[in-house]
Design an enzyme around this catalytic site. Structure first.
Site, mmCIF file in Angstrom:
data_model
loop_
_atom_site.group_PDB
_atom_site.id
_atom_site.type_symbol
_atom_site.label_atom_id
_atom_site.label_comp_id
_atom_site.label_asym_id
_atom_site.label_seq_id
_atom_site.Cartn_x
_atom_site.Cartn_y
_atom_site.Cartn_z
ATOM 1 N N ASP A 97 0.832 -1.201 0.000
ATOM 2 C CA ASP A 97 0.000 0.000 0.000
ATOM 3 C C ASP A 97 0.870 1.256 0.000
ATOM 4 O OD1 ASP A 97 -2.306 -1.492 0.019
ATOM 5 O OD2 ASP A 97 -2.580 -1.380 2.198
ATOM 6 N N TYR A 132 6.112 -9.400 7.805
ATOM 7 C CA TYR A 132 5.532 -8.079 8.061
ATOM 8 C C TYR A 132 5.763 -7.677 9.517
ATOM 9 C CZ TYR A 132 2.702 -8.915 3.831
ATOM 10 O OH TYR A 132 2.274 -9.176 2.553
ATOM 11 N N TYR A 140 -3.965 -9.927 2.977
ATOM 12 C CA TYR A 140 -4.068 -8.503 3.326
ATOM 13 C C TYR A 140 -3.922 -8.363 4.840
ATOM 14 C CZ TYR A 140 -5.805 -7.682 -1.417
ATOM 15 O OH TYR A 140 -5.937 -7.605 -2.787
#
Length: 388
Positions: A210, A274, A346
């Protein structure tokens, strides 16, 4: 039998040595011109009749006498284009090819070679010798398509593919150009590639993050395709250094690749690491962080396409896996999560739950509203999903 067939053909057709020899092109060694000259000489010796080569061949029109001229036309067409390897193709008038096929049928020629094949080969030899270029059939730098009868040359400049990885060091930059943003990862990277290769640059990332997410660690794989490059002798280290001076994006491990490698890089899904800073509206404890870690480790996540991307993605339920989780309490409303997951999961929705569209989620596990405040991609792992 060969001489008899050649005699019958020459009784009816005025053929040069190239076109005569090409009728028997799959027999013996040497060039078609040498083969045709030898056949003509043997016929003369056997019959006592002189079989002279005609001033103008009724089939090729004498194009094989002008190979030097066609070579010059090819090099002129490539003026300003840097290349080392090439290939030759040609387009002959349809009536020429039909006439050749008619001769084959009428005289039952089974060892012939097409005129285009000989022309391409012989012209390639001239270009190689006169200009020091190398004929290569698979992925040449350029391809010359020659129309001998109109003396036109069409130049095809094959693209260059470069692979690498990029780090996105700051937030607020989209991967590709988007309304409301002055620049993107693609424009920063392509600016340098266009400058050095003098061609059109197309950027493709293996996945995307993003706008508000950084890409750190070993970087995200990407491929750049340079269409119709005028320069090929480029030092990729110079491009790396130029891009890395931006302070916004860094690239590493640039290398030349094939189109097949580009396809593999862009279609392979990799596990990703992440790091997220999670905000919990009603507060969070150390025990609750441990509960999240235990619940998500090795969990299969059913994720319906997030609402925020429904305008560009099909509304489907996808199953992705979380492999490893680490958690750390920051304060009474924040904690840090480090996750190793399948590509295509996501993370923001894994945390928020996206109104029940992602399950399980951090919000669901806690029974409290939670969302991601800060997210970074730390690594795109080299091991392909599914490998042990």
């Amino acid at each position: 039998m060969i001489l008899e067939k050649a005699r019958e053909i020459l009784e009816e057709h005025q053929l040069c040595n190239h076109c005569l020899g090409r009728l028997f092109g799959k027999l013996g060694k040497g060039t078609n011109e040498e083969r045709g000259r030898a056949i003509r000489l043997l016929l003369s010796m056997e019959t006592g009749k002189e079989y002279k080569e005609p001033e103008k061949c009724e089939l090729c029109g004498g194009v094989f006498n002008n190979l030097d001229k066609f070579a010059e036309l090819c090099i002129k067409a490539a003026e300003g284009i840097e290349f080392e390897t090439f290939w030759v193709g040609s387009r002959f008038p349809e009536e020429i090819e039909k006439k050749e096929e008619e001769i084959w049928r009428k005289f039952r020629v089974v060892s012939g070679e097409k005129i285009t094949k000989e022309f391409n080969r012989e012209l390639g030899k001239v270009i190689a010798v006169r200009y020091g270029k190398t004929p290569v059939k698979e992925r040449p730098d350029v391809v010359f398509i020659v129309e001998p009868f109109s003396e036109k040359v069409e130049l095809q400049v094959n693209p260059i593919y470069v692979a690498g990885r990029y780090r996105k060091l700051i937030r607020g930059i989209p991967q590709t150009p988007a309304p409301g943003f002055k620049e993107s990862i693609a424009t920063i990277i392509c600016r340098a590639f266009k400058k050095h290769f003098h061609g059109k640059c197309i950027f493709k990332g293996a996945g995307r993050e993003d706008v508000d997410v950084r890409m750190l660690g070993n970087g995200r794989p990407f491929v750049v395709e340079i269409k119709r490059p005028r320069k090929r002798k480029v030092n990729l280290k110079d491009i790396e250094e130029e891009i890395n001076q931006s302070g916004k994006v860094e690239v590493l491990n640039l290398r030349f690749i094939t189109p097949e490698e580009a396809e593999r890089i862009l279609t392979t899904r990799h596990r990703k690491v992440y790091e997220a800073i999670v905000y919990v509206k009603d507060g969070i404890t150390k025990e609750e962080v441990e509960k999240v870690v235990k619940s998500l480790k090795n969990a299969e996540i059913k994720q319906r396409t997030p609402r925020r991307v429904l305008n560009s993605r099909a509304d489907l339920v996808r199953v992705r896996k979380v492999y490893d989780v680490k958690g750390e309490l920051i304060d009474d409303k924040h904690f840090k999560l480090r996750l190793v997951t399948d590509g295509g999961l996501y993370i923001k929705e894994l945390i928020s739950g996206d109104r029940g569209r992602t399950t399980p989620s951090v919000s669901e596990i806690l029974g409290k509203e939670a969302w991601c405040e800060i997210l970074d991609v730390l690594e795109v792992l080299d091991d392909v999903e599914g490998d042990n």
